[in-house]
Every structure is written in structure tokens, then in C-alpha cells.
Design an enzyme around this catalytic site. Structure first.
Site, PDB file in Angstrom:
ATOM      1  N   ASN A 205       0.860  -1.193   0.000  1.00 39.62           N
ATOM      2  CA  ASN A 205       0.000   0.000   0.000  1.00 39.62           C
ATOM      3  C   ASN A 205       0.894   1.240   0.000  1.00 39.62           C
ATOM      4  OD1 ASN A 205       0.494   0.950   2.857  1.00 39.62           O
ATOM      5  ND2 ASN A 205      -0.133  -1.162   3.224  1.00 39.62           N
ATOM      6  N   ASP A 274      -4.159  -6.250   5.044  1.00 41.60           N
ATOM      7  CA  ASP A 274      -5.223  -7.042   5.672  1.00 41.60           C
ATOM      8  C   ASP A 274      -5.288  -8.453   5.101  1.00 41.60           C
ATOM      9  OD1 ASP A 274      -6.223  -5.025   7.374  1.00 41.60           O
ATOM     10  OD2 ASP A 274      -7.139  -4.051   5.633  1.00 41.60           O
ATOM     11  N   LYS A 284      10.064 -17.113  -9.238  1.00 43.43           N
ATOM     12  CA  LYS A 284       9.197 -16.146  -9.919  1.00 43.43           C
ATOM     13  C   LYS A 284       8.138 -16.924 -10.694  1.00 43.43           C
ATOM     14  CE  LYS A 284       9.187 -12.531 -13.371  1.00 43.43           C
ATOM     15  NZ  LYS A 284       9.912 -11.839 -14.412  1.00 43.43           N
ATOM     16  N   PHE A 325      -4.419   3.257  14.792  1.00 46.71           N
ATOM     17  CA  PHE A 325      -4.701   4.246  13.744  1.00 46.71           C
ATOM     18  C   PHE A 325      -5.706   3.631  12.782  1.00 46.71           C
ATOM     19  CE2 PHE A 325      -1.761   7.988  13.330  1.00 46.71           C
ATOM     20  CZ  PHE A 325      -1.347   7.969  14.660  1.00 46.71           C
ATOM     21  N   LYS A 344     -14.252   0.637  15.652  1.00 44.27           N
ATOM     22  CA  LYS A 344     -12.924   0.006  15.626  1.00 44.27           C
ATOM     23  C   LYS A 344     -12.362  -0.104  17.048  1.00 44.27           C
ATOM     24  CE  LYS A 344      -8.590  -0.073  13.159  1.00 44.27           C
ATOM     25  NZ  LYS A 344      -7.870   0.245  11.947  1.00 44.27           N
ATOM     26  N   LYS A 348     -11.308  -3.668  18.585  1.00 48.07           N
ATOM     27  CA  LYS A 348      -9.890  -3.948  18.847  1.00 48.07           C
ATOM     28  C   LYS A 348      -9.569  -3.937  20.339  1.00 48.07           C
ATOM     29  CE  LYS A 348      -8.820  -3.383  14.362  1.00 48.07           C
ATOM     30  NZ  LYS A 348      -8.103  -4.229  13.464  1.00 48.07           N
TER      31      LYS A 348
END
Ligand SMILES: Cc1cc2nc3c(=O)[nH]c(=O)nc-3n(C[C@H](O)[C@H](O)[C@H](O)COP(=O)(O)O)c2cc1C
Length: 413
Positions: A205, A274, A284, A325, A344, A348
Site C-alpha cells: 500500500n 489485511d 518467480k 490508527f 474500531k 480492537k
């Protein structure tokens, strides 16, 4: 505080006896190390008289104190201040050169480094000086000045060393701050994890880790020991942290679990993938073998924050304090962002969540700024930012550091 004052050969060196006097008057112990050029511009006798200590400037001379002088002085100092810092000394420090007494002692000195540069405007503006200063600041050095004004060369511009009075004020103001995390250990995660598909491809990301690095810096600033568990970063690891590299979500979980018992506070800013491939192809994967479409099967990665929350609940422990976060897409709707943050938070089982809406300009990945809501499990909500990531990180840690969980618990040994 024990201050090592490094004086290099800028014209403002003539102001350093006054600087020493002011530092001593403010209650500091001061020892002076000079470059040879500095002693062309300020008298050694004046500095020795005001400091009450020998001025050191030769690497290979009979010892003034027993032992290896530059190492002893480097270990003695609780803070190193170079004033004036010439373009030359700044360049040497940026490169790690140690070819005279002052630069040798500074290279061996673990104490925080403060620089009060003083030089001609063109020297200050030169790309080489800019790059050297940026490099030192990136490594944790702090700058006082330079100020704008009349320069010794007869021109006016930026480059004047700040007046001794202002240098002392800047040091005093910094050290008068309440180091609310002194004696505490803060574990921060940062960066983008990579979940490998095969030997050359991965899922990741766009996180650069800037926010996490800002949190690590803010924690250092508040006096904490910092363990930075980081995945892939687009910024440098700050000086002064214990850095632990963990490339993937699973590796990060391992690193966090192996260090969490040392932590009073865990701040999870890392952008942890995730989903991951259930296994990584050893070599490869060839296009020819895949064909036109590669259907990937992905499985959930471990939820590190939720795992920490569960473990803490199961054990009945109050530590570490957990801050997560959450990058959300709330379309600019603050109420929606708050709802998502609260969901959240309870999922959590952590103490606080900093939620930002990545659809709002100035928040989120890769940029220099951030804004969002710091939502505590006890119901408190603090909007933070907009501001630079450093500003938001400091505000966040100041709020978290005043939480009952931190304030009430004695530091871990
Ligand atoms: C009168 C005089 C004034 C100087 N003032 C400065 C100054 O303010 N800042 C600076 O970077 N260099 C200044 N220089 C140049 C430095 O002294 C020179 O770069 C020297 O090599 C620096 O050595 P040092 O960094 O080891 O002290 C000055 C030179 C002279 C002759």
C-alpha cells in the site's frame, strides 16, 4: 545540565564568552571544545576564564584530564551545542568526518546535538549547506537560527548566529517542557507491509511511514525510549530509536509480540496489509504458466492490534496502553468518522484510536500533513490537526501521555 559547547570558526565566535556566561548563569556546567579557526576569532583565555575549564582543541596533546579526552568529554556531555556552527563544521558533521578535536568529540557524542549556525547568506543558501543541514536535522539535530540581519561581511540577510540570549532561551524553553514520557517505553509501528506473492512480487500500500516516524520522534521528544517496529518506509528511521525491521504482517506481529512486554504504550501506525497469499511461490511465477488471468486466493493477515487487546484483556493487565490508527473513507462526514472510530475501538479493545478520513484533503497517506479524531475508550474525543504530521503526532502523544493508564502506572523497570 552538562553542556559541551563546540565553537567553530565563524565571526560570531567572539560572542561565545558571553554565551558561556549566560549558560552558566542558567545553572549549566559548560566545557568548551574549539576548532583551530575558532581560536583565530575568540580568545582561548576568555573562554577558559568564563567556563572555569580548560578549552580543548588538540586531538594529540598531553591530557588535561586522565583518559581519552575526546571520548570522556563525549560521554560527559548531556547536550552538545555548536555555536557558531560554520558551514565547514556542518558539512563535516553531515559526513561524519572527525579530523580535528571538535568533530571527533561530536562524532563520539551520543547526547542531543544543537546547532546555532552563523555564516554569510550565500554560504547558508548554498545547496550543499542546505543538504547538510537537512541531513543533520533528519538525524535529530536541532537548529537555533540563523537569524536575519546585518552580517559581518557588510551584507544583510539570513545567516547571523542567534544572539547568545536567544540561544540560552531556546535551550531553556526546550528543557523546561514537561518530559511526560521520561522513563517510559513506547513501541511504535510504522510503514507499509509487503505480502509476497512470489520471489519478485508483493501486495502493499502507499504508506510511507511518515506518521509513525513522526510519532516516534514525538515520543523521543517527550523523553521516552522508543522501539520502532517498521516495515517499508519512504523516510529515514530517526536517530535515537531502537529500530526493528519487519517486512510482512506476520513478521510485524512477531516483532511486536517479542517487544510488547517492554512497552508502556504501543502506538500502531503501520499500514499492515489485511490480506496475504496463503503461501509464497518460491521462485518467480512465469506469465506463461499463469495465462491471461491470475486468480489470487488471499487470506486474512493476523490482526496485531486486536490480538494485543485480547491478550491484555485475558491477562487482566493494564499495560501496554494501546493506540491504533484507522484510515477511513467517511467522505468528509465527521459523525461518520467518529462512528467508524468507535466501532474500531471496541472491536480492537484498545484505549484510543486516531481516525483520519483519507478522502479529506490534507489527511492520510504519503503527504506532509494530517488531521483526524483521537477517540478514547473513555469517551473523550479530540480533533487533531490540520497540521504537519510532526505537529499532529506531538498533540496525539501529549493527549495519550496524560491518560490515566499512563499517569497512574509506574514506569516498567
Ligand atoms: C574573519 C573570518 C570570518 C569568518 N566567518 C565565518 C562565518 O561566520 N561562518 C562560516 O561558516 N565561516 C566563516 N569563515 C570561514 C571559516 O573560518 C573557514 O571556513 C574555516 O575553515 C572554518 O573552520 P572550522 O569549521 O574548523 O572552524 C570566516 C573566516 C574568516 C577569515
Amino acid at each position: 545540565m552538562r553542556i559541551l559547547l563546540g565553537v567553530s570558526g565563524g565571526i560570531a565566535a567572539y560572542k561565545t564568552p558571553d554565551l558561556v556566561r549566560r549558560l552558566k548563569r542558567a545553572g549549566h556546567e559548560v566545557r568548551v571544545a574549539c576548532t583551530h579557526s575558532a581560536l583565530e576569532l575568540v580568545s582561548r583565555t576568555a573562554l577558559e576564564t568564563v567556563s572555569g575549564e580548560p578549552v580543548l582543541f588538540e586531538t594529540f596533546t598531553p591530557r588535561v584530564h586522565a583518559g581519552v579526552e575526546h571520548i570522556d568529554l563525549a560521554s560527559w556531555a548531556e547536550l552538545a551545542l555548536v555555536a557558531p556552527a560554520t558551514a565547514n563544521v556542518i558539512a563535516k558533521l553531515a559526513c561524519g568526518l572527525a579530523d580535528d578535536f571538535l568533530t571527533t568529540v561530536l562524532l563520539a557524542c551520543p547526547a542531543p546535538l544543537w546547532l546555532a549556525p552563523g555564516m554569510n547568506t550565500r554560504m547558508w543558501d548554498h545547496p550543499a549547506t542546505r543538504a547538510n543541514v537537512a541531513c543533520l536535522v533528519e538525524r535529530g539535530a536541532r537548529l537555533i537560527g540563523p537569524d536575519e540581519g546585518e552580517l559581518a561581511c557588510g551584507t544583510t540577510g539570513v545567516g547571523r548566529m542567534s544572539e547568545p540570549e536567544r540561544i540560552v532561551e531556546a535551550l531553556q524553553a526546550h528543557h523546561a517542557r514537561d518530559l511526560v514520557l521520561r522513563g517510559r517505553t513506547v513501541l511504535v509501528t510504522a510503514g507499509a507491509t509487503r505480502e509476497p506473492l512470489d520471489a519478485v512480487r508483493f501486495l502493499s500500500n502507499p504508506s510511507t511511514g511518515r506518521m509513525g516516524v513522526a510519532v516516534a520522534r514525538a515520543a523521543l521528544d517527550l523523553g521516552a525510549r522508543v522501539i520502532l517496529v517498521h516495515a517499508h518506509l519512504g523516510v529515514k528511521v530517526p536517530a535515537g530509536v531502537e529500530a526493528v525491521f519487519a517486512s510482512s504482517a506476520v513478521a510485524m506481529q512477531g516483532a511486536v509480540l517479542s517487544h510488547r512486554d517492554r512497552a508502556d504504550l504501543v502506538v500502531m501506525t503501520a499500514a499492515v496489509g489485511d490480506f496475504m497469499p496463503p503461501e509464497t511461490a518460491p521462485g518467480k511465477v512465469k506469465k506463461e504458466d499463469v495465462g491471461e488471468t491470475w486468480n489470487l486466493t488471499l487470506v486474512r493477515t493476523p490482526d496485531i492490534l486486536a490480538g494485543l487487546g485480547q491478550d491484555r484483556e485475558r491477562s487482566g493487565a493494564r499495560r501496554p496502553l494501546l493506540v491504533g490508527f484507522a484510515a477511513e473513507t467517511a467522505g468528509g462526514d465527521q459523525d461518520r468518522l467518529l462512528t467508524l472510530a468507535r466501532q474500531k475501538l471496541s472491536r480492537k479493545r484498545c484505549d484510543a484510536i486516531f481516525a483520519n478520513d483519507v478522502q479529506v484533503p490534507g489527511a492520510g497517506f504519503a503527504g506532509d500533513t494530517n488531521l483526524g479524531l483521537l477517540v478514547f475508550a473513555d469517551g473523550r474525543v479530540h480533533p487533531l490537526g490540520p497540521g504537519t504530521k510532526d505537529q499532529v503526532a506531538s498533540a496525539l502523544l501529549s493527549e495519550v501521555a496524560s491518560s490515566p493508564g499512563i499517569v497512574a502506572a509506574p514506569p516498567l523497570p
